[in-house]
Write a protein that holds these residues in place. Structure first.
Motif, PDB file in Angstrom:
ATOM      1  N   ASN A   1      -2.059   2.831   6.676  1.00 16.04           N
ATOM      2  CA  ASN A   1      -0.545   1.799   6.809  1.00 16.04           C
ATOM      3  C   ASN A   1      -0.692   1.152   8.086  1.00 16.04           C
ATOM      4  O   ASN A   1       0.339   0.636   8.269  1.00 16.04           O
ATOM      5  CB  ASN A   1       0.703   2.926   6.635  1.00 16.04           C
ATOM      6  N   ASN A   2      -1.868   1.232   8.634  1.00 16.06           N
ATOM      7  CA  ASN A   2      -1.937   0.295   9.877  1.00 16.06           C
ATOM      8  C   ASN A   2      -1.941  -1.221   9.451  1.00 16.06           C
ATOM      9  O   ASN A   2      -3.020  -1.638   8.841  1.00 16.06           O
ATOM     10  CB  ASN A   2      -3.280   0.973  10.504  1.00 16.06           C
ATOM     11  N   GLU A   3      -0.908  -1.989  10.195  1.00 15.52           N
ATOM     12  CA  GLU A   3      -0.902  -3.276   9.715  1.00 15.52           C
ATOM     13  C   GLU A   3      -1.820  -4.218  10.430  1.00 15.52           C
ATOM     14  O   GLU A   3      -2.173  -5.241   9.917  1.00 15.52           O
ATOM     15  CB  GLU A   3       0.470  -3.867  10.041  1.00 15.52           C
TER      16      GLU A   3
ATOM     17  N   TYR B   1      -4.794  -3.919   8.194  1.00 14.41           N
ATOM     18  CA  TYR B   1      -4.456  -4.648   6.762  1.00 14.41           C
ATOM     19  C   TYR B   1      -4.622  -6.244   7.299  1.00 14.41           C
ATOM     20  O   TYR B   1      -5.080  -6.987   6.378  1.00 14.41           O
ATOM     21  CB  TYR B   1      -2.939  -4.435   6.478  1.00 14.41           C
ATOM     22  N   ALA B   2      -4.362  -6.774   8.406  1.00 18.77           N
ATOM     23  CA  ALA B   2      -4.488  -8.122   8.816  1.00 18.77           C
ATOM     24  C   ALA B   2      -5.895  -8.479   8.607  1.00 18.77           C
ATOM     25  O   ALA B   2      -6.428  -9.483   8.307  1.00 18.77           O
ATOM     26  CB  ALA B   2      -4.051  -8.530  10.044  1.00 18.77           C
TER      27      ALA B   2
ATOM     28  N   GLY C   1       4.083  -1.697  16.621  1.00 17.60           N
ATOM     29  CA  GLY C   1       3.490  -1.183  15.437  1.00 17.60           C
ATOM     30  C   GLY C   1       2.633   0.219  15.498  1.00 17.60           C
ATOM     31  O   GLY C   1       2.768   0.977  16.206  1.00 17.60           O
TER      32      GLY C   1
ATOM     33  N   GLY D   1       3.147 -10.659   6.285  1.00 18.49           N
ATOM     34  CA  GLY D   1       3.290  -9.495   6.480  1.00 18.49           C
ATOM     35  C   GLY D   1       2.822  -9.004   7.717  1.00 18.49           C
ATOM     36  O   GLY D   1       3.009  -8.037   8.049  1.00 18.49           O
ATOM     37  N   ILE D   2       2.460 -10.024   8.632  1.00 19.79           N
ATOM     38  CA  ILE D   2       2.167  -9.665   9.984  1.00 19.79           C
ATOM     39  C   ILE D   2       2.319 -11.020  11.029  1.00 19.79           C
ATOM     40  O   ILE D   2       2.023 -11.984  10.512  1.00 19.79           O
ATOM     41  CB  ILE D   2       0.709  -9.057  10.209  1.00 19.79           C
TER      42      ILE D   2
ATOM     43  N   PRO E   1      -6.603  -0.734   3.337  1.00 21.04           N
ATOM     44  CA  PRO E   1      -5.199  -0.724   3.589  1.00 21.04           C
ATOM     45  C   PRO E   1      -4.418  -0.550   2.279  1.00 21.04           C
ATOM     46  O   PRO E   1      -4.611  -0.790   1.255  1.00 21.04           O
ATOM     47  CB  PRO E   1      -4.982  -2.259   4.065  1.00 21.04           C
TER      48      PRO E   1
ATOM     49  N   THR F   1      -1.439  -1.428   1.462  1.00 20.24           N
ATOM     50  CA  THR F   1      -0.762  -2.369   0.920  1.00 20.24           C
ATOM     51  C   THR F   1      -1.870  -2.983   0.099  1.00 20.24           C
ATOM     52  O   THR F   1      -1.377  -3.714  -1.023  1.00 20.24           O
ATOM     53  CB  THR F   1      -0.455  -3.427   1.980  1.00 20.24           C
TER      54      THR F   1
END
Length: 529
Positions: A119-121, A124-125, A106, A76-77, A513, A515
């Motif tokens: 929604n910040n990827e 999330y990472a 992004g 996903g990243i 996150p 996700t």
């Protein structure tokens, strides 16, 4: 995913790294056909336990199974963006006065100015990396129980080593839970006692995670090796005490309780340990390609180890070094082949140095004020990390792509400044605190000495910045000192305004996150998000 596939991934990941210790020797490649062999084949070789341990350490340093890119541990990243140390560094530095990044990838710009959302990827990472590390540590602990070792007829010598290995795995799990607690508050919780299979991990409160981490660190103390007796890059009793002191020092933030006395008690063995400040060396050597052998290693309580040949990643210190180079800077002076035109610092932070030699700022062609975040020339560049050996010449990767600089997670200088902070908070001697601070200033060269009367909270916060900048501490420090949210201290682009403005207290922690909530609908979002 088949368990044999998981084990194959563990083995292959180990052979691509300079395993963080002997786990510092390159390992022979082991081929396992996932369609034929079960995980038990892996454990027939007793060396597999150390290989698995190496993977736990490697999870902090690299991002996947094939070097810098390919077969990532998490989806996903981009692997470089999503590497553990890089994600941690970005979230704890560019959200502060110490750093800013030019790139518009992004949702990355929202971290510069505190406008992030669930929604910040990149958030999330970090969340995913921590949870992945926890899951690996849990699996190692499942595979090293007395019953498992008995069933495999593991030798007495290996069993004795595994006692230490298990303590290290529990430390690394506590380390990631500390990051989760610090950055996300209430988080999913699992241990080796939870069954493997599809289920929703239960979300636990910050107070629960705090108690768990403290309990784990106290429990493993007897099984961690003595101060300085482990292989460089692996943790010992002093790393355990250092993490415990960190957790207690921030208790007022985490659980709204003053634990400064406990922090002082945990810090005492760190200060009396075998680790030392090499005052005959220089401050800059701590951040050079040979910082594992140039005298700086004497203060490295827990580093994340890097080799330009064997731990290739676009995260870690490769990112910190390359991304800080741009404009008229000569990449060869930093032992790399080019700059990424990304990272600078902000003017309010520069002002804290006033001639202090630890302020390694590149100013030619750079403006002090940042008018355009996306322009590398706006803001002073930082020259702290250099892939150059103290004896001359660049690191091991002659192409200049990847660096050898070990990242100092915990070093004794931090412990000295923690003592100074505790003294300012009524736990410790201001005179002794001044001695510790002056040791660091003497090593840096040219910094004026201080006296006991200088040991105030404001001074200590600034001194922590001067000594520890770009080492991942700043966000936590500003929160603990009450200078992160609100308007007690503003810096350029705080809150999305060039001059800086007040931000809401919700920004003291990041959102869970979206996700992750989509995957586990039992999770509750943090307030305000």
């Amino acid at each position: 995913m088949k368990k044999s596939r998981i084990i194959k991934m563990l083995v292959l990941s180990v052979v691509t790294i300079l395993s963080m210790t002997s786990c510092t020797k390159e390992l022979d490649k082991i081929e396992i056909d996932e369609d034929i062999y079960s995980s038990e084949v892996f454990y027939q070789d007793e060396a597999s336990y150390k290989q698995f341990l190496a993977k736990l350490y490697a999870g902090l340093a690299v991002s996947g199974q094939q070097g810098p890119a390919g077969n990532s541990d998490i989806a996903g990243i981009d692997e470089g963006f999503g590497q553990y140390l890089r994600a941690y560094w970005v979230m704890n530095e560019i959200t502060t006065d110490e750093a800013i990044i030019a790139w518009a990838d992004g949702n990355l710009p929202s971290l510069n100015n505190h406008t992030w959302a669930s929604n910040n990827e990149f958030i999330y990472a970090m969340f995913s990396r921590c949870m992945y590390q926890v899951s690996l540590c849990n699996e190692f602990l499942r595979q090293t129980t007395a019953d498992k070792l008995n069933s495999r007829n593991v030798s007495a010598a290996t069993r004795a080593q595994i006692v230490n290995f298990r303590a290290e795995a529990r430390f690394l799990r506590a380390f990631s839970y500390w990051h989760l607690m610090d950055m996300f508050g209430n988080v999913p919780f699992t241990t080796e006692n939870d069954a493997v299979g599809f289920s929703f991990p239960q979300q636990k409160s910050r107070a629960f995670i705090f108690d768990f981490v403290v309990s784990e660190l106290n429990s493993i103390d007897a099984d961690l090796l003595a101060s300085g007796s482990n292989e460089f890059g692996r943790v010992d009793k002093i790393a355990g005490k250092m993490l415990l002191a960190k957790v207690y020092l921030n208790a007022q933030v985490y659980i709204n309780q003053n634990k400064f006395a406990e922090a002082s008690a945990a810090l005492a063995p760190v200060l009396s340990s075998t680790y030392s400040i090499n005052t005959s060396s220089s401050y800059g050597k701590v951040f050079m390609a040979d910082n594992d052998s140039n005298g700086s290693q004497s203060e490295m309580i827990f580093p994340i180890r890097y080799s330009g040949l064997n731990t290739q990643t676009y995260g870690g210190t490769t990112f910190i070094t390359h991304a800080a180079i741009g404009g008229s800077m000569n990449p060869a002076n930093f032992g790399v082949n080019g700059g990424w035109f990304g990272l600078r610092t902000r003017q309010e932070f520069v002002a804290k140095f006033a001639g202090d030699p630890r302020g390694m700022f590149y100013t030619s062609g750079q403006t002090l004020s940042i008018g355009n975040i996306g322009n590398f020339g706006d803001g002073y560049a930082v020259e702290k990390y250099k892939n150059i050996k103290s004896t001359g010449g660049q690191g091991s990767d002659v192409s200049g792509n990847f660096v050898d600089i070990d990242f100092p997670v915990f070093r004794l200088a931090d412990a000295y400044l923690m003592y100074a902070e505790l003294a300012a908070r009524g736990q410790g001697s201001a005179s002794q605190a001044a001695t510790y601070v002056n040791t660091l200033r003497t090593r840096a060269g040219g910094s004026a000495t201080i006296t006991a009367g200088d040991i105030t909270l404001d001074f200590v916060l600034d001194e922590r910045g001067r000594e520890l900048y770009w080492e991942g501490h700043r966000r936590q420090d500003l929160i603990r000192f009450g200078k992160y949210t609100g308007s007690n201290y503003n810096w350029q682009w705080k809150g999305g305004v060039q001059a800086g403005t007040s931000i809401d207290d919700k920004f003291k922690i990041f959102p869970i996150p979206a996700t992750a909530i989509g995957s586990n609908p039992t999770l509750q979002q943090n307030p305000g998000y």
